[in-house]
Design an enzyme around this catalytic site. Sequence first.
Site, PDB file in Angstrom:
ATOM      1  N   SER A  52       0.792  -1.244   0.000  1.00  0.00           N
ATOM      2  CA  SER A  52       0.000   0.000   0.000  1.00  0.00           C
ATOM      3  C   SER A  52       0.817   1.283   0.000  1.00  0.00           C
ATOM      4  O   SER A  52       0.427   2.266   0.622  1.00  0.00           O
ATOM      5  CB  SER A  52      -0.953   0.007   1.199  1.00  0.00           C
ATOM      6  OG  SER A  52      -1.836  -1.082   1.127  1.00  0.00           O
ATOM      7  N   GLY A  54       1.973   2.437  -3.157  1.00  0.00           N
ATOM      8  CA  GLY A  54       1.788   3.000  -4.485  1.00  0.00           C
ATOM      9  C   GLY A  54       2.601   2.373  -5.598  1.00  0.00           C
ATOM     10  O   GLY A  54       2.819   3.013  -6.628  1.00  0.00           O
ATOM     11  N   THR A  56       1.792  -0.124  -7.682  1.00  0.00           N
ATOM     12  CA  THR A  56       0.952  -0.276  -8.877  1.00  0.00           C
ATOM     13  C   THR A  56       0.661   1.081  -9.498  1.00  0.00           C
ATOM     14  O   THR A  56       0.744   1.238 -10.720  1.00  0.00           O
ATOM     15  CB  THR A  56      -0.356  -1.016  -8.543  1.00  0.00           C
ATOM     16  OG1 THR A  56      -0.028  -2.320  -8.048  1.00  0.00           O
ATOM     17  CG2 THR A  56      -1.252  -1.155  -9.765  1.00  0.00           C
ATOM     18  N   GLU A  80      -2.854  -9.855 -10.234  1.00  0.00           N
ATOM     19  CA  GLU A  80      -3.683  -9.709  -9.043  1.00  0.00           C
ATOM     20  C   GLU A  80      -4.966  -8.923  -9.318  1.00  0.00           C
ATOM     21  O   GLU A  80      -6.031  -9.270  -8.831  1.00  0.00           O
ATOM     22  CB  GLU A  80      -2.878  -8.990  -7.953  1.00  0.00           C
ATOM     23  CG  GLU A  80      -3.643  -8.754  -6.676  1.00  0.00           C
ATOM     24  CD  GLU A  80      -2.831  -7.998  -5.657  1.00  0.00           C
ATOM     25  OE1 GLU A  80      -2.923  -8.353  -4.488  1.00  0.00           O
ATOM     26  OE2 GLU A  80      -2.120  -7.045  -6.031  1.00  0.00           O
TER      27      GLU A  80
END
Length: 172
Positions: A52, A54, A56, A80
Amino acid sequence: HVGEVVNMSLERIQSVQNSTGITGVHSGFVALDNYTMGWQPGNLIVLGARPSVGKTAFVLNLARNAAVDFNMPVAIFSLEMPSIQLAKRMMVSETKLNADKFKGGEKIAEWEWKQLDIQLKRLVKAPIYIDDTPSLPIMEFRSKVKRLVNQKGVKLVVVDYLQLMQGPAELR
């Protein structure tokens, strides 16, 4: 034979000596491009960080910049996240609209629909190819990449969540 490889290396060195500026695929981040001279052919870049933070979002921006701003064909393999979710994230980034509007939490105003149409034209035309096959076997990935390179001229391949890729059964 090493002589062939040395000659190919010399040809590559000569070609980059004659060029000015970025010699690889633009990331769209000036400082990064100045450091790397763009993503170079054959390079493997691994981006890792805690959950979490960032990762992606960052690689989607890299892919978007290369494809939209520099017309470089890009392949995104998401092991995913479904392709529709990736597209929504790219749309939020492209339009700067609140993500809740894409989820239905807030209504999109009439003028925003018109703005969406205008702002998404470049993204829609961009040479971005998304594959969201879960647990993609390595050999299938290899075949798909080769096909995309040969048929679409892909210059950048992004794999989101490499750990979910499946190796050969004999190695598991």
